[in-house]
Write a protein that holds these residues in place. Structure first.
Motif, PDB file in Angstrom:
ATOM      1  N   PHE A  73       0.837  -1.204   0.000  1.00  0.00           N
ATOM      2  CA  PHE A  73       0.000   0.000   0.000  1.00  0.00           C
ATOM      3  C   PHE A  73       0.873   1.256   0.000  1.00  0.00           C
ATOM      4  N   THR A  74       1.679   1.409  -1.018  1.00  0.00           N
ATOM      5  CA  THR A  74       2.598   2.553  -1.079  1.00  0.00           C
ATOM      6  C   THR A  74       1.952   3.799  -1.654  1.00  0.00           C
ATOM      7  N   ARG A  75       0.839   3.623  -2.381  1.00  0.00           N
ATOM      8  CA  ARG A  75       0.181   4.782  -2.992  1.00  0.00           C
ATOM      9  C   ARG A  75      -0.722   5.470  -1.976  1.00  0.00           C
ATOM     10  N   THR A  76      -0.799   6.775  -2.092  1.00  0.00           N
ATOM     11  CA  THR A  76      -1.715   7.532  -1.243  1.00  0.00           C
ATOM     12  C   THR A  76      -2.664   8.327  -2.123  1.00  0.00           C
ATOM     13  N   ARG A  77      -3.921   8.352  -1.776  1.00  0.00           N
ATOM     14  CA  ARG A  77      -4.921   9.091  -2.547  1.00  0.00           C
ATOM     15  C   ARG A  77      -5.082  10.511  -2.046  1.00  0.00           C
ATOM     16  N   SER A  78      -4.675  10.750  -0.824  1.00  0.00           N
ATOM     17  CA  SER A  78      -4.841  12.073  -0.238  1.00  0.00           C
ATOM     18  C   SER A  78      -3.782  12.258   0.840  1.00  0.00           C
ATOM     19  N   ALA A  79      -3.249  13.466   0.934  1.00  0.00           N
ATOM     20  CA  ALA A  79      -2.257  13.770   1.954  1.00  0.00           C
ATOM     21  C   ALA A  79      -2.845  13.696   3.360  1.00  0.00           C
ATOM     22  N   ARG A  80      -4.156  13.643   3.453  1.00  0.00           N
ATOM     23  CA  ARG A  80      -4.807  13.586   4.768  1.00  0.00           C
ATOM     24  C   ARG A  80      -4.713  12.209   5.397  1.00  0.00           C
ATOM     25  N   TYR A  81      -4.386  11.174   4.582  1.00  0.00           N
ATOM     26  CA  TYR A  81      -4.402   9.805   5.086  1.00  0.00           C
ATOM     27  C   TYR A  81      -3.053   9.136   4.844  1.00  0.00           C
ATOM     28  N   GLN A  82      -2.799   8.110   5.620  1.00  0.00           N
ATOM     29  CA  GLN A  82      -1.606   7.307   5.407  1.00  0.00           C
ATOM     30  C   GLN A  82      -1.755   6.515   4.116  1.00  0.00           C
ATOM     31  N   PRO A  83      -0.626   6.079   3.518  1.00  0.00           N
ATOM     32  CA  PRO A  83      -0.716   5.300   2.273  1.00  0.00           C
ATOM     33  C   PRO A  83      -1.648   4.116   2.419  1.00  0.00           C
ATOM     34  N   GLY A  84      -2.537   3.963   1.435  1.00  0.00           N
ATOM     35  CA  GLY A  84      -3.517   2.887   1.447  1.00  0.00           C
ATOM     36  C   GLY A  84      -4.833   3.257   2.089  1.00  0.00           C
ATOM     37  N   ASP A  85      -4.811   4.180   3.060  1.00  0.00           N
ATOM     38  CA  ASP A  85      -6.032   4.563   3.766  1.00  0.00           C
ATOM     39  C   ASP A  85      -6.875   5.518   2.933  1.00  0.00           C
ATOM     40  N   THR A  86      -8.172   5.488   3.177  1.00  0.00           N
ATOM     41  CA  THR A  86      -9.099   6.445   2.584  1.00  0.00           C
ATOM     42  C   THR A  86     -10.029   6.931   3.687  1.00  0.00           C
ATOM     43  N   ARG A  87     -10.958   7.789   3.327  1.00  0.00           N
ATOM     44  CA  ARG A  87     -11.906   8.285   4.320  1.00  0.00           C
ATOM     45  C   ARG A  87     -12.699   7.143   4.947  1.00  0.00           C
ATOM     46  N   GLY A  88     -13.035   6.116   4.163  1.00  0.00           N
ATOM     47  CA  GLY A  88     -13.880   5.038   4.670  1.00  0.00           C
ATOM     48  C   GLY A  88     -13.161   3.737   4.953  1.00  0.00           C
ATOM     49  N   TRP A  89     -11.836   3.691   4.739  1.00  0.00           N
ATOM     50  CA  TRP A  89     -11.107   2.435   4.941  1.00  0.00           C
ATOM     51  C   TRP A  89      -9.759   2.721   5.584  1.00  0.00           C
ATOM     52  N   LYS A  90      -9.511   2.047   6.684  1.00  0.00           N
ATOM     53  CA  LYS A  90      -8.244   2.206   7.407  1.00  0.00           C
ATOM     54  C   LYS A  90      -7.582   0.835   7.502  1.00  0.00           C
ATOM     55  N   LEU A  91      -6.332   0.780   7.101  1.00  0.00           N
ATOM     56  CA  LEU A  91      -5.612  -0.486   7.040  1.00  0.00           C
ATOM     57  C   LEU A  91      -5.568  -1.183   8.389  1.00  0.00           C
ATOM     58  N   SER A  92      -5.247  -0.460   9.440  1.00  0.00           N
ATOM     59  CA  SER A  92      -5.109  -1.092  10.750  1.00  0.00           C
ATOM     60  C   SER A  92      -6.428  -1.698  11.228  1.00  0.00           C
ATOM     61  N   GLU A  93      -7.542  -1.003  10.974  1.00  0.00           N
ATOM     62  CA  GLU A  93      -8.846  -1.532  11.372  1.00  0.00           C
ATOM     63  C   GLU A  93      -9.207  -2.770  10.557  1.00  0.00           C
TER      64      GLU A  93
END
Length: 539
Positions: A260-280
């Motif tokens: 998950f090296t790509r990031t869609r937004s600087a607001r989130y860690q790589p791979g994460d989105t507003r509705g999906w968090k890798l750790s969860e």
């Protein structure tokens, strides 16, 4: 020139509410009694919010002009129909210069020449100048084109377009003679498209059954939003990947660095989105005792079956109202009895390509099987709907009853499904009805008699068998170059050139040979369907 950002970071409640709209404040999702029925739209793009903001300012002031360079998708994309309706309501004159240049859609100039983007983008662009005169004073009659006159009572769309090289388009924009090429459009409900309509009428098609009415349980295809991780070529590859993902002794950062090296937004860690968090998601999957059962087979592209980890914690848009019907039963059942069978098509087909967006899947199909562009997704229409241990057909009863009366005999769901598939592969259907196919879901022209239903249904099931690779003889092919050299389009793909060239596959592989045989036999069947129907079908 608003940002071209489909994953907008501008999520303020005020502008989001304006774009959405309500019964009291019309927007682009809800406008009075009108409401988009789509589960997924492209109205979250930044440029849409700028259009809505400009509309709001002009409407508040009572007059004004808004001028933009934007993505040109809003001109005819189906999910922008309320946007177009609202622009027509507020503005009295709308000047559109479609600059095309859409590499994502594979646009080419009329005649087949190259079509370049003025700004070097993949997304096609358009100029839009929207004006609303002050209602309390007279307005001059001068317009961009002498051919068009905008009234103060209703919106008027003046349209022109430019194709070809970047230098040619720039020279034309600087040339005042461009005005002579403008034409006045009259957008029509319910789509209100800002593109020219050829005006060809086909009563037999217009009177046909809309596919979404005939097969009422349907949805856009599921989207994982992380194909690179949850989709694999083999079950073993995906098993190993998920096993590491759910191993909480491996730090999150290591998992991110691996997949998950790509990031869609600087607001989130790589791979994460507003509705999906890798750790969860990792914690959810780690808690599953039956996680291996979530590895299922899926159709990824035509003839291209892969494996997906099918769990709601890993799939953004699973479309369970349809996909739940496609995830069970043994594939050893006869094809016509398989409860996993579904038709794939799309709501709008590209104006620069032939109308070949029809396919079939025996099981789960992901978004992208037939489309290779960002022009809206494809949709799934299951033949059977599971209800406990039984299945019922996904055909509205009134159509089966009407057809039985028309033909003087009952019609089975299997016969009608085969008929549909053959009809959609009839070469003249794709050519004759290209314009309406590019603007909406296909319509079904009912068979004229029982013999036609039976004959076309037989062709349809033969095609379905070929496209599901059922019962094919995997004999060695002869003359490798001729096997994949001739174009054979399915949606956005030329299958022989994109998937079947020897550099991608081993010509001795039985699966490869089956695909070549399926394409060859499909090519042989299409002229026979054409000969069966011909002009008699239309008389």
């Amino acid at each position: 020139n608003p940002p071209f950002s489909s994953l907008s970071d501008n999520r303020g409640s005020w502008i989001t509410g304006l774009v959405r709209g309500s019964r009291e404040q019309p927007g682009y999702v809800i406008a009075g009694e009108d409401r988009l029925a789509e589960k997924k739209t492209w109205l979250h793009d930044d440029y849409v919010k700028f259009l809505r903001l400009a509309q709001w300012h002009v409407e508040e002031a009572g007059h004004g002009i808004a001028a933009f360079v934007t993505n040109h998708g809003y001109l005819d994309n189906a999910t922008f129909r309320l946007l177009r309706k609202e622009l027509l309501r507020v503005f009295r004159r709308l000047l559109i210069v479609d600059l095309h240049g859409n590499r994502k859609k594979g646009e080419t100039a009329p005649g087949g020449g190259p079509d370049e983007n003025i700004f070097g983008l993949d997304q096609g662009v358009a100029l839009g100048v929207f004006s609303r005169p002050t209602p309390t004073r007279s307005v001059g009659k001068a317009t961009f084109a002498q051919a068009g006159r905008a009234s103060e009572e209703s919106g008027c769309v003046e349209h022109t377009e430019l194709w070809g090289s970047r230098d040619y388009k720039l020279s034309q924009l600087a040339d005042s003679s461009l005005a002579s090429r403008v034409r006045v459009l009259t957008p029509q409900a319910p789509e209100w498209r800002f593109v020219p309509h050829l005006g060809t009428s086909h009563p037999e098609y217009d009177d046909g059954w809309l596919l979404t009415d005939l097969m009422p349980v349907n949805t856009s295809a599921p989207v994982t939003a992380r194909d690179h991780f949850v989709v694999a070529f083999t079950r073993e590859e995906l098993h190993e990947r998920i096993e590491q993902f759910r191993d909480l002794s491996i730090p999150d950062d290591e998992i991110r660095n691996r997949w998950f090296t790509r990031t869609r937004s600087a607001r989130y860690q790589p791979g994460d989105t507003r509705g999906w968090k890798l750790s969860e998601a990792r914690r959810v999957i780690a808690a599953l005792s039956d996680w291996k059962s979530h590895i299922v087979r899926c159709l990824y592209r035509p003839f291209d079956w892969r494996y997906v980890f099918w769990h709601p914690a890993m799939i953004d848009w699973p479309r369970t109202e349809v996909t739940r019907h496609l995830l069970s039963s043994s594939p050893s059942l006869p094809l016509s009895s398989s409860p996993r069978l579904c038709l794939l098509t799309r709501r709008q087909q590209l104006p620069t390509q032939p109308c070949t967006y029809f396919w079939v899947a025996e099981g789960l199909a992901l978004d992208g099987v037939i489309r290779s562009d960002n022009r809206g997704s494809e949709s799934l229409f299951p033949l059977w709907l599971r209800e406990g241990e039984t299945c019922r057909p996904n055909f509205a009863p009134q159509f089966l009853e009407e057809l039985a009366v028309r033909l003087g005999q009952p019609v089975s769901p299997e016969a009608l499904f085969g008929y549909l598939y053959a009809l959609f592969h009839w070469p003249s259907y794709r050519e004759r009805y290209a314009e309406p196919l590019r603007g909406g879901f296909p319509r079904v022209i009912p068979p004229r008699n029982a013999d036609q239903l039976a004959a076309l249904g037989d062709f349809g099931w033969r095609l379905i068998g070929l496209h599901c690779l059922r019962g094919l003889n995997a004999e060695p092919t002869s003359g490798g170059e001729t096997d994949y050299g001739e174009p054979f389009r399915v949606g956005g793909y030329d299958l022989p050139r994109k998937w079947l060239q020897p550099k991608h596959r081993d010509a001795a592989d039985p699966h490869y040979r089956q695909i070549v045989a399926a394409i060859r036999e499909t090519r042989a069947l299409l002229p026979r369907i054409e000969a069966l129907l011909g002009n008699d079908f239309l008389n």
